[in-house]
Design a protein around this motif. Sequence first.
Motif, mmCIF file in Angstrom:
data_model
loop_
_atom_site.group_PDB
_atom_site.id
_atom_site.type_symbol
_atom_site.label_atom_id
_atom_site.label_comp_id
_atom_site.label_asym_id
_atom_site.label_seq_id
_atom_site.Cartn_x
_atom_site.Cartn_y
_atom_site.Cartn_z
ATOM 1 N N UNK A 142 -5.185 -2.896 11.899
ATOM 2 C CA UNK A 142 -3.931 -2.452 12.505
ATOM 3 C C UNK A 142 -2.765 -2.608 11.542
ATOM 4 N N UNK A 143 -2.688 -3.753 10.877
ATOM 5 C CA UNK A 143 -1.545 -4.003 9.998
ATOM 6 C C UNK A 143 -1.517 -3.040 8.817
ATOM 7 N N UNK A 144 -2.660 -2.828 8.185
ATOM 8 C CA UNK A 144 -2.704 -1.957 7.015
ATOM 9 C C UNK A 144 -2.579 -0.491 7.406
ATOM 10 N N UNK A 145 -3.257 -0.085 8.478
ATOM 11 C CA UNK A 145 -3.284 1.329 8.857
ATOM 12 C C UNK A 145 -2.053 1.706 9.672
ATOM 13 N N UNK A 174 -1.070 7.546 1.946
ATOM 14 C CA UNK A 174 -1.201 6.133 2.316
ATOM 15 C C UNK A 174 -2.469 5.899 3.122
ATOM 16 N N UNK A 175 -2.758 6.782 4.066
ATOM 17 C CA UNK A 175 -3.986 6.658 4.852
ATOM 18 C C UNK A 175 -5.214 6.756 3.961
ATOM 19 N N UNK A 176 -5.184 7.655 2.987
ATOM 20 C CA UNK A 176 -6.304 7.782 2.046
ATOM 21 C C UNK A 176 -6.479 6.510 1.241
ATOM 22 N N UNK A 177 -5.363 5.916 0.801
ATOM 23 C CA UNK A 177 -5.427 4.676 0.017
ATOM 24 C C UNK A 177 -5.956 3.518 0.855
ATOM 25 N N UNK A 229 -10.186 -0.403 2.071
ATOM 26 C CA UNK A 229 -10.975 -1.115 3.081
ATOM 27 C C UNK A 229 -12.465 -0.809 2.946
ATOM 28 N N UNK A 230 -12.812 0.423 2.644
ATOM 29 C CA UNK A 230 -14.220 0.764 2.474
ATOM 30 C C UNK A 230 -14.791 0.114 1.220
ATOM 31 N N UNK A 242 0.820 -1.209 0.000
ATOM 32 C CA UNK A 242 0.000 0.000 0.000
ATOM 33 C C UNK A 242 0.856 1.262 0.000
ATOM 34 N N UNK A 243 1.962 1.243 0.739
ATOM 35 C CA UNK A 243 2.837 2.422 0.776
ATOM 36 C C UNK A 243 3.356 2.750 -0.614
ATOM 37 N N UNK A 244 3.799 1.720 -1.337
ATOM 38 C CA UNK A 244 4.284 1.928 -2.706
ATOM 39 C C UNK A 244 3.146 2.360 -3.619
ATOM 40 N N UNK A 245 1.940 1.811 -3.405
ATOM 41 C CA UNK A 245 0.806 2.187 -4.236
ATOM 42 C C UNK A 245 0.369 3.624 -4.038
ATOM 43 N N UNK A 246 0.633 4.177 -2.852
ATOM 44 C CA UNK A 246 0.260 5.566 -2.586
ATOM 45 C C UNK A 246 1.297 6.561 -3.087
ATOM 46 N N UNK A 247 2.491 6.079 -3.421
ATOM 47 C CA UNK A 247 3.560 6.996 -3.834
ATOM 48 C C UNK A 247 3.226 7.766 -5.113
#
Length: 295
Positions: A217-220, A277-280, A285-286, A2-7
Motif C-alpha cells: 500500500x505504501x509503495x503503490x 512510477x507504477x512500473x518502477x 517488488x517483483x 520511488x517517485x523521484x527514481x521514476x522521473x
Amino acid sequence: MIVAGAFPLVLRSWRMVLWLYGVNFLMSLLVLLPAYATLRREMGTSLEYLKLLNGFDFTVYSDFRHSHGAATDSLLTVGFWLGLLYLLISVFFSGGMLRQLASATDRRQTFQASWFLVASMQSFGRFFRLFLCVAGFILLLSVVFLLLGGLGGLALSETLNEEELSYFALACLLLFGLSVLFTLCVGDYAKILLFRRNETHALPAFREAMRFVLSHVRAAFGNYLLLNGVGAICFAIYFLLDSWIVTGGWAAIALLFLIQQLFIFSRIALKVWALATATTVFTIQKNHLTIFSSW
C-alpha cells in the motif's frame, strides 16, 4: 524515493509526452472551433458574451440558453461524444505508453510514433476490457456509498444537526474519492500485468493487481496519492492565476491560454509519471520477491 527514481523515465520519454500533448490539442480544436463558430453566429453583434471573460455569469448563460437552446444542446451533445472518444483514445494509447516506458531504460532508444501506434493497437482489446472492469467497479462503489451514505444520514438525522450531517456527508464523499483513486491505481498495475505477461483476461489481472497494491500500500498507493496531490496543487495554482489575470485585452487572453496549455501539458506528464512510477514499483517488488525466493 520511488517517485523521484521514476522521473528519469519521464524525461527520456519527453518526445512521447509532446506527441500526446499534440493529440490532446488537436482534439480540443474539434470542440473549440465549432463552438466558437456557433457562438459567433448565434450572438451576432451582441457583446454580452464578453462578460464571461472575467468570470462565469449564470444570467448571461441562462439568457443564451433561453434564446438559442438548440445551438447549445448540439454543442453539449458534441462535447459529450467527444468526451467518450477521449476516454477511448486514452485507453488506446495505454499500450504505446507502456511500450515507450519499457524501452526508456535504453538511452539509445528514441520515440517513434509508428511503433507507438502499433503497440497501442495490439493492446487495445485487453486494455478496453480492463477499462470496463475499472468502470464497473467504480459504478459499484458509487451505488454502495450512495446507499450507505443515504441510510447513514437517515439514521443519524434525528441525533445530528445540519452542520454535523454535512460533515458526515463530506466524510462519505472523501472515502468515496479515496476508493475511486485506489481503483484507478489498481487499474494502472493491472495494465502492467497485462502488458508484461501478454495476457488478454482483464478481470484476473485486476484481481491480482488489487492483491499486489494491498500488499504494498505504501509503495503503490502512497506514491499514486503523492502524484495526484501534485496534480491537485497544479490545478489550484491554475485557478489562482486565472482569478488574478483580468482578460481585458489580447495580451491577457494569450497569457491565460499559455497557462492553460502548460496546465494540460503538466497533466499529461503527471499521467505518464504515474504509470512510470507504477512500473518502477512493480519491478522493484517483483525483483525483491525473486531474490527472496532464490534464498
